[in-house]
Write a protein that holds these residues in place. Structure first.
Motif, mmCIF file in Angstrom:
data_model
loop_
_atom_site.group_PDB
_atom_site.id
_atom_site.type_symbol
_atom_site.label_atom_id
_atom_site.label_comp_id
_atom_site.label_asym_id
_atom_site.label_seq_id
_atom_site.Cartn_x
_atom_site.Cartn_y
_atom_site.Cartn_z
ATOM 1 N N ASN A 77 -8.170 6.697 -0.710
ATOM 2 C CA ASN A 77 -7.531 7.810 -1.413
ATOM 3 C C ASN A 77 -6.246 8.305 -0.771
ATOM 4 O OD1 ASN A 77 -10.752 8.289 -1.880
ATOM 5 N ND2 ASN A 77 -9.569 8.804 -3.697
ATOM 6 N N VAL A 78 -5.910 7.835 0.410
ATOM 7 C CA VAL A 78 -4.725 8.319 1.121
ATOM 8 C C VAL A 78 -3.749 7.165 1.329
ATOM 9 C CG1 VAL A 78 -3.844 9.387 3.231
ATOM 10 C CG2 VAL A 78 -6.035 10.123 2.276
ATOM 11 N N SER A 79 -2.491 7.409 1.000
ATOM 12 C CA SER A 79 -1.471 6.376 1.136
ATOM 13 C C SER A 79 -0.190 6.953 1.714
ATOM 14 C CB SER A 79 -1.172 5.730 -0.224
ATOM 15 O OG SER A 79 -0.736 6.716 -1.151
ATOM 16 N N LEU A 80 0.634 6.067 2.235
ATOM 17 C CA LEU A 80 1.993 6.400 2.637
ATOM 18 C C LEU A 80 2.942 5.735 1.649
ATOM 19 C CD1 LEU A 80 1.957 5.949 6.522
ATOM 20 C CD2 LEU A 80 1.933 8.094 5.241
ATOM 21 N N ASP A 81 3.981 6.460 1.242
ATOM 22 C CA ASP A 81 4.900 5.945 0.234
ATOM 23 C C ASP A 81 6.336 6.117 0.708
ATOM 24 O OD1 ASP A 81 5.317 4.926 -2.588
ATOM 25 O OD2 ASP A 81 6.528 6.742 -2.618
ATOM 26 N N PHE A 82 7.124 5.065 0.515
ATOM 27 C CA PHE A 82 8.531 5.075 0.906
ATOM 28 C C PHE A 82 9.376 4.711 -0.321
ATOM 29 C CE2 PHE A 82 12.132 2.872 3.293
ATOM 30 C CZ PHE A 82 12.728 4.068 3.660
ATOM 31 N N PRO A 83 9.855 5.723 -1.071
ATOM 32 C CA PRO A 83 10.701 5.433 -2.231
ATOM 33 C C PRO A 83 12.022 4.799 -1.802
ATOM 34 C CG PRO A 83 9.855 7.681 -2.307
ATOM 35 C CD PRO A 83 9.589 7.157 -0.934
ATOM 36 N N LEU A 84 12.528 3.897 -2.646
ATOM 37 C CA LEU A 84 13.785 3.213 -2.378
ATOM 38 C C LEU A 84 14.693 3.335 -3.590
ATOM 39 C CD1 LEU A 84 12.257 -0.065 -0.906
ATOM 40 C CD2 LEU A 84 13.318 1.767 0.419
ATOM 41 N N SER A 85 16.000 3.333 -3.367
ATOM 42 C CA SER A 85 16.933 3.352 -4.498
ATOM 43 C C SER A 85 18.314 2.941 -4.017
ATOM 44 C CB SER A 85 17.003 4.742 -5.137
ATOM 45 O OG SER A 85 17.692 5.641 -4.294
ATOM 46 N N LEU A 86 19.147 2.545 -4.976
ATOM 47 C CA LEU A 86 20.563 2.398 -4.694
ATOM 48 C C LEU A 86 21.164 3.794 -4.533
ATOM 49 C CD1 LEU A 86 21.514 -0.364 -7.283
ATOM 50 C CD2 LEU A 86 21.140 -0.641 -4.821
ATOM 51 N N ALA A 116 3.282 11.390 2.312
ATOM 52 C CA ALA A 116 1.839 11.213 2.423
ATOM 53 C C ALA A 116 1.244 11.586 1.074
ATOM 54 C CB ALA A 116 1.268 12.103 3.522
ATOM 55 N N GLN A 117 0.460 10.676 0.498
ATOM 56 C CA GLN A 117 -0.066 10.878 -0.853
ATOM 57 C C GLN A 117 -1.593 10.932 -0.843
ATOM 58 O OE1 GLN A 117 1.618 7.331 -2.586
ATOM 59 N NE2 GLN A 117 3.236 8.491 -3.603
ATOM 60 N N TYR A 118 -2.129 11.761 -1.728
ATOM 61 C CA TYR A 118 -3.571 11.738 -1.995
ATOM 62 C C TYR A 118 -3.766 11.248 -3.425
ATOM 63 C CZ TYR A 118 -8.464 12.828 -2.364
ATOM 64 O OH TYR A 118 -9.821 12.709 -2.547
ATOM 65 N N ARG A 119 -4.506 10.149 -3.576
ATOM 66 C CA ARG A 119 -4.738 9.539 -4.876
ATOM 67 C C ARG A 119 -6.149 9.860 -5.353
ATOM 68 N NH1 ARG A 119 -0.783 5.287 -5.971
ATOM 69 N NH2 ARG A 119 0.727 5.337 -4.263
ATOM 70 N N PHE A 120 -6.248 10.406 -6.542
ATOM 71 C CA PHE A 120 -7.526 10.828 -7.086
ATOM 72 C C PHE A 120 -8.270 9.642 -7.716
ATOM 73 C CE2 PHE A 120 -4.758 14.490 -6.988
ATOM 74 C CZ PHE A 120 -5.571 15.500 -6.495
ATOM 75 N N PHE A 121 -9.577 9.830 -7.896
ATOM 76 C CA PHE A 121 -10.475 8.861 -8.527
ATOM 77 C C PHE A 121 -10.715 7.652 -7.613
ATOM 78 C CE2 PHE A 121 -8.395 10.453 -12.701
ATOM 79 C CZ PHE A 121 -9.075 11.649 -12.589
#
Length: 225
Positions: A77-86, A116-121
């Protein structure tokens, strides 16, 4: 009859091993995505410092760019996220007392964010909403002033008024969801808000404080492996 301590220890070890194995099957998943992001600042401008027309303010426009991101599941349920863009290119226009002046410059921005993300279900659920929170470093660079800016501030074609803005740290809040297409492919979308302030400075020595507080909307197609 009481169980022998050795059996108790063995049972605990087996239970811990089984738990770790079960967790390993639902963690350590890398997720890659690609799509588009639109950034829209919610600008609250201060007044340009003297000498200037009282009430001289600015606004910053929206921008859309190719984007994506990388996520890593730490637990089910817990993840790390690194958004990317130009890098985003955004127009700066006059506001307040100079609202009719039009474009007075442009600037490039590159938000560097770790969430830091919390993902449900459950991990097997087709729909998984999530909440995210983390720091953002907003790199603001390659600012250019227009001829209109030079005209407003006493510049000339030979000595145009130059523009710069401070890169700053902010905090980002995120709400999003993934929708599974199959075991690997999924659609991802989120809305985020970054609390961000900066100061723009002119080569004339004048400056102006800004609350940018941009909202970002991203929609993409992802692959889990």
């Amino acid at each position: 009859m009481k169980p022998h301590p050795t059996w108790v220890l063995a049972t605990l070890v087996l239970a811990a091993t089984a738990t770790a194995t079960a967790q390993a099957q639902t963690t350590g998943n890398w997720m890659l995505r690609g799509g588009f992001t639109r950034i829209t600042p919610d600008v609250d401008s201060g007044d340009l410092s003297a000498p200037s027309i009282p009430g001289t303010k600015v606004d910053v426009g929206s921008s859309t760019r190719l984007s994506g991101g990388v996520s890593y599941m730490l637990t089910p349920n817990v993840s790390l996220d690194f958004p990317l863009s130009l890098p985003f290119t955004q127009d700066i226009t006059g506001d307040g007392a100079i609202a009719g002046a039009g474009k007075i410059g442009d600037i490039r921005s590159l938000p560097i964010t770790l969430l830091a993300q919390y993902r449900f279900f459950e991990p097997t659920a087709r729909l998984r909403p999530y909440l995210g929170l983390g720091p953002t470093y907003a790199k603001l660079y390659k600012a250019h002033g227009s001829a209109t800016l030079s005209g407003l501030t006493g510049g000339s074609p030979s000595q145009p008024t130059l523009l710069s803005a401070d890169s700053r740290w902010g905090m980002t809040l995120q709400v999003g969801a993934t929708v599974a297409i199959d075991d690997h492919w999924y659609v991802d979308g989120f809305v985020s808000k970054t609390l961000l302030r900066t100061t723009a400075t002119l080569s004339t020595g004048q400056s102006i404080g800004l609350k940018l507080n941009p909202t970002a909307v991203q929609l993409g197609l992802g692959y889990r492996f």
